[in-house]
Design a protein around this motif. Structure first.
Motif, PDB file in Angstrom:
ATOM      1  N   ASP A   1      -1.200   3.981   1.847  1.00 52.58           N
ATOM      2  CA  ASP A   1      -0.935   4.424   3.217  1.00 52.58           C
ATOM      3  C   ASP A   1       0.353   5.234   3.305  1.00 52.58           C
ATOM      4  OD1 ASP A   1      -3.186   3.144   4.161  1.00 52.58           O
ATOM      5  OD2 ASP A   1      -2.109   1.316   4.725  1.00 52.58           O
TER       6      ASP A   1
ATOM      7  N   ARG B   1      -2.707   7.401   5.388  1.00 56.08           N
ATOM      8  CA  ARG B   1      -3.637   7.457   4.266  1.00 56.08           C
ATOM      9  C   ARG B   1      -4.305   8.821   4.144  1.00 56.08           C
ATOM     10  NH1 ARG B   1      -7.748   2.561   3.380  1.00 56.08           N
ATOM     11  NH2 ARG B   1      -5.742   1.600   3.889  1.00 56.08           N
TER      12      ARG B   1
ATOM     13  N   LYS C   1       0.838  -1.210   0.000  1.00 51.47           N
ATOM     14  CA  LYS C   1       0.000   0.000   0.000  1.00 51.47           C
ATOM     15  C   LYS C   1       0.870   1.256   0.000  1.00 51.47           C
ATOM     16  CE  LYS C   1      -4.243  -1.960   1.825  1.00 51.47           C
ATOM     17  NZ  LYS C   1      -5.379  -1.814   2.753  1.00 51.47           N
TER      18      LYS C   1
END
Length: 610
Positions: A295, A308, A252
Motif C-alpha cells: 500500500d 496500492r 504492507k
C-alpha cells in the motif's frame, strides 16, 4: 533563501576558505569570489564569454521535492533532503531499524537528532540497501565499531556490497571522486546552485565518513525480525549490483531502494561512470517488487508513493520505460546503426516520456542509456575498422586544425557559432585547439562559455552540473588541491573501514608496473587486528595476492586495517613504516617495496582539460 541555497552558501564559503588556504594568493581569492557571484560572471573572464546563471523552471520545480523534512508512513519515517539520499528508520517494539545511513557522518548526526525528538529507543539494526557512498558513509553514527564487530547490532547488506564498494571507492577512488564532483556539482557556488539540485536529491554534503561493512549478508533472500519488525529482504540488481529491497508484511510497506530511483527517468547509465547496469535485470527486479502487496512504497530518494494503485502504476511505468529503451536499442543495433545514431533515434513515446515526473529526464537520460546498452552487449567497437587503431587524439586535432586553415580560423568560427547559440559546435571546435595546447586560454574560455549556455539550458541536473563544473575547470577557477583535499577527506576514512581482504584487493591496481619490471620478491602481510595473513608475490610488474601465510617471504609487514587504509589513501610509506606498519626484516627494503605503489589522491585525474 531556500534550504538548497543556504546549503550552497555554506559549501561556497567552505570552498572559498579552503582555496585561500591551499592555493596561491590570487587564485584562492578568485575561487572565493566566484562562489558568490557565479563562476560565469567572474570579471577575469573576457566579457564576451560571461554567462549569467539561470535555471530551467521545470528543474527548479523538481528541486522542491527535496526540501528537508521527515515524512511518516505508519511506523516508517523518512528523512528527506538532509543529504542526497534519504535516511529511513522503522520503529520497532524496543528499538529502531535504520535503512541507509547517508553520505557523511554529519548527515547521519542530523537525522539521529530528528529521531531523538520522538523516541529514545536504541538502534537495533541497520539495513544498507546498496554500496553507493551516499547510502553507507554515516553508518558509524548509528552503530559503534565494537557493536558492529561483535554482531550485537546487525548491519545487513547483500553479499556483494563490500566488493562493489571496493571497486568504486577503492580501486577507482580518484576517478570516481573527480567524476562525481562534476556530476554532483561539487565546486559550484550558491549562484549556480540556486533552484537546482543533484537530480535525485539536494547537492552532496561534505565531511568525514563512517563506513562500516555489513556483518550479516545474504544472496537471494532473507527473512528476519528485528525489534518485532518482520522484514522480507530480496536481492534486486538494478542501478547497483548490490541492491536489496525490503518488504514489511505487517505494514504492507515496500522499501524499494533505488530500483525506483526517484521521481525521474532512471540512470540506466551514470555519467560519473559505473559497472554495466543491465536493463533486463533491472526490469526483472521491478517485476519482483510488483508481486508484493504494498500500500506504500518508500524510496531512498525523494518522498514516498502512497496508495496500492499508485504503487503498482509507478512500478509498471518504470519497468516499461526501461524495457522500451532496451528493446528499441537492440532493434536498431540489428539494423546496423551505431550507438550515436541509435541515441539520435530512440526516444520515449509520449505516454512514457511525458509522464511527469516519472518519465522526465531529471537524472537519467535515454541518450546515455542507449549507449550503455550498446556497449553492454557488443562493447566499444562499432564495426568501422578506422577505430581499431586511431590516430592519437592530439595529433588528429593538430592535423585537422591545419586542414581547416589554422588556429585563428578555427577559433573565429567557434566564436561565430557561440554567438549564434550553436554552443555544442562551438565547444567541439574549441576542443580541437585545447587538445593541441591545453593552455590555450582563448579556446578554454570559449569552451567554458559554451558549456555554461548548454548547462543552464538543461532540465537534467547531472548534465547541468557536469557542464558547469567543467566550465570552472576550463576557466582555471578551481585549484586541483581542492579536489584532492576533499576526495581524501571523504574517501580516506573509507579505506580504513574496509576489511583486510578488500584492502589487499586494491593493491595490484596501484602498482607502478614500469618501476617494477625487474623485481621478483615475495612479501608477507599480517593484520594484527583481523588475524588475516597474505602472501604478495611481485613478479616483474605483476602483483599476485593470495590469502595465506608467506613462509618464503623476504620480509613481512605487520599492519592494521587503519594503517593499511592510511597507506592506500595516500600516506607515504616512509611515514608509516615503524609508525603503524612494522617490519620483520629489512625496513629500508620494505619502504622501497611500498614506494612501488602509487599513492592515492596525489594528482587529480584530468577529465576535461586534456
Amino acid at each position: 533563501m531556500t534550504p538548497t541555497a543556504r546549503r550552497g552558501l555554506r559549501i561556497g564559503l567552505f570552498l572559498g576558505l579552503l582555496a585561500g588556504a591551499v592555493a596561491v594568493g590570487r587564485l584562492g581569492h578568485r575561487v572565493y569570489r566566484v562562489a558568490f557571484q557565479g563562476a560565469g560572471m567572474d570579471p577575469e573572464i573576457p566579457a564576451e564569454y560571461r554567462v549569467p546563471p539561470t535555471v530551467v523552471p521545470e528543474l527548479a520545480e523538481h528541486t522542491k521535492l527535496f526540501e528537508p523534512r521527515v515524512v511518516t508512513v505508519g511506523r516508517v519515517h523518512v528523512a528527506i533532503g538532509y543529504g542526497l539520499a534519504n535516511v529511513t528508520w522503522i520503529e520497532g517494539t524496543d528499538g529502531i531499524i535504520v535503512v541507509d545511513t547517508g553520505e557523511t557522518k554529519e548527515q547521519a548526526e542530523k537525522v539521529l537528532a530528528e529521531i531523538r525528538k520522538t523516541t529514545d529507543k536504541p538502534v537495533a539494526g541497520v539495513v544498507l540497501t546498496h554500496h553507493h557512498a551516499d547510502h553507507v558513509l554515516g553508518t558509524s553514527v548509528f552503530v559503534s565499531e565494537e557493536d558492529a564487530k561483535s554482531g550485537k547490532v546487525p548491519i545487513v547488506g547483500h553479499d556483494s556490497l563490500v566488493s562493489a564498494y571496493v571497486d568504486e571507492t577503492g580501486m577507482l577512488a580518484e576517478l570516481q571522486a573527480i567524476r562525481a564532483a562534476h556530476m554532483y556539482g561539487g565546486t559550484l557556488g550558491p549562484a549556480e546552485r540556486e533552484g537546482s539540485n543533484a537530480g535525485i536529491g539536494p547537492f552532496l554534503g561534505r565531511g568525514p565518513s563512517g563506513f562500516l561493512p555489513p556483518n550479516k549478508t545474504f544472496h537471494d533472500a532473507l527473512s528476519l525480525t528485528i525489534s518485532g519488525v518482520k522484514m522480507e529482504l530480496r536481492w534486486v540488481p538494478s542501478e547497483a549490483e548490490s541492491e536489496i529491497a525490503a518488504y514489511l508484511p505487517d505494514d504492507k510497506t515496500l522499501l524499494s531502494a533505488e530500483v525506483i530511483q526517484d521521481h525521474t527517468f532512471p540512470n540506466v547509465y551514470t555519467i560519473r561512470g559505473a559497472r554495466y547496469r543491465d536493463p533486463l535485470r533491472w526490469v526483472s527486479s521491478i517485476d519482483l517488487l510488483r508481486t508484493f502487496d504494498a500500500d506504500h512504497m518508500i524510496l531512498q530518494h525523494g518522498p514516498p508513493v502512497e496508495g496500492r494503485a499508485e504503487v503498482q502504476r509507478v512500478l509498471t511505468l518504470y519497468r516499461d520505460e526501461i524495457q522500451f529503451v532496451h528493446d528499441q536499442t537492440i532493434r536498431r543495433m540489428n539494423q546496423g546503426l551505431t550507438a550515436q545514431e541509435i541515441a539520435e533515434t530512440v526516444e520515449l513515446p509520449p505516454h512514457l516520456g511525458g509522464e511527469k515526473p516519472w518519465g522526465r529526464e531529471y537524472y537519467g537520460t535515454v541518450k546515455h542509456s542507449v549507449r550503455n546498452i550498446y556497449g553492454g552487449y557488443v562493447g566499444w567497437f562499432q564495426g568501422d575498422p578506422v577505430d581499431l587503431d586511431p590516430t592519437p587524439r592530439a595529433e588528429l586535432a593538430r592535423r585537422t586544425v591545419a586542414l581547416m586553415g589554422g588556429r585563428e580560423k578555427v577559433l573565429s568560427e567557434a566564436k561565430r557559432s557561440f554567438e549564434k547559440n550553436d554552443s555544442q559546435f562551438a565547444a567541439e571546435l574549441a576542443t580541437l585547439l585545447i587538445r593541441i595546447d591545453t593552455r590555450d586560454m582563448d579556446a578554454r574560455h570559449l569552451k567554458a562559455a559554451a558549456f555554461r549556455k548548454l548547462g543552464y539550458a538543461q532540465t537534467n541536473a547531472s548534465w547541468r552540473n557536469f557542464y558547469l563544473v567543467s566550465a570552472m575547470e576550463l576557466d582555471d577557477q578551481v585549484p586541483s588541491s581542492i579536489y584532492l583535499y576533499e576526495a581524501k577527506q571523504m574517501l580516506g576514512p573509507a579505506f580504513r573501514g574496509l576489511p583486510a581482504d578488500n584492502q589487499m584487493a586494491t593493491l595490484p591496481t596501484r602498482l607502478a608496473a614500469e618501476r617494477a619490471l625487474s623485481e621478483d620478491v615475495v612479501v608477507g602481510v599480517r593484520y594484527t587486528d583481523d588475524a588475516a595473513a597474505f602472501r604478495l608475490h611481485l613478479r616483474r610488474g605483476v602483483l599476485e595476492v593470495a590469502k595465506r601465510d608467506a613462509a618464503d617471504a623476504s620480509f613481512q609487514l605487520r599492519v592494521t586495517r587503519a594503517s593499511m587504509g592510511d597507506f592506500l589513501s595516500g600516506t607515504a610509506a616512509s611515514d608509516l613504516v615503524g609508525h603503524g606498519i612494522d617490519v620483520d626484516g629489512d625496513s629500508a627494503r620494505a619502504t622501497r617495496f611500498l614506494d612501488l605503489f602509487e599513492r592515492a589522491f596525489r594528482e587529480k585525474p584530468e577529465v576535461v582539460v586534456r
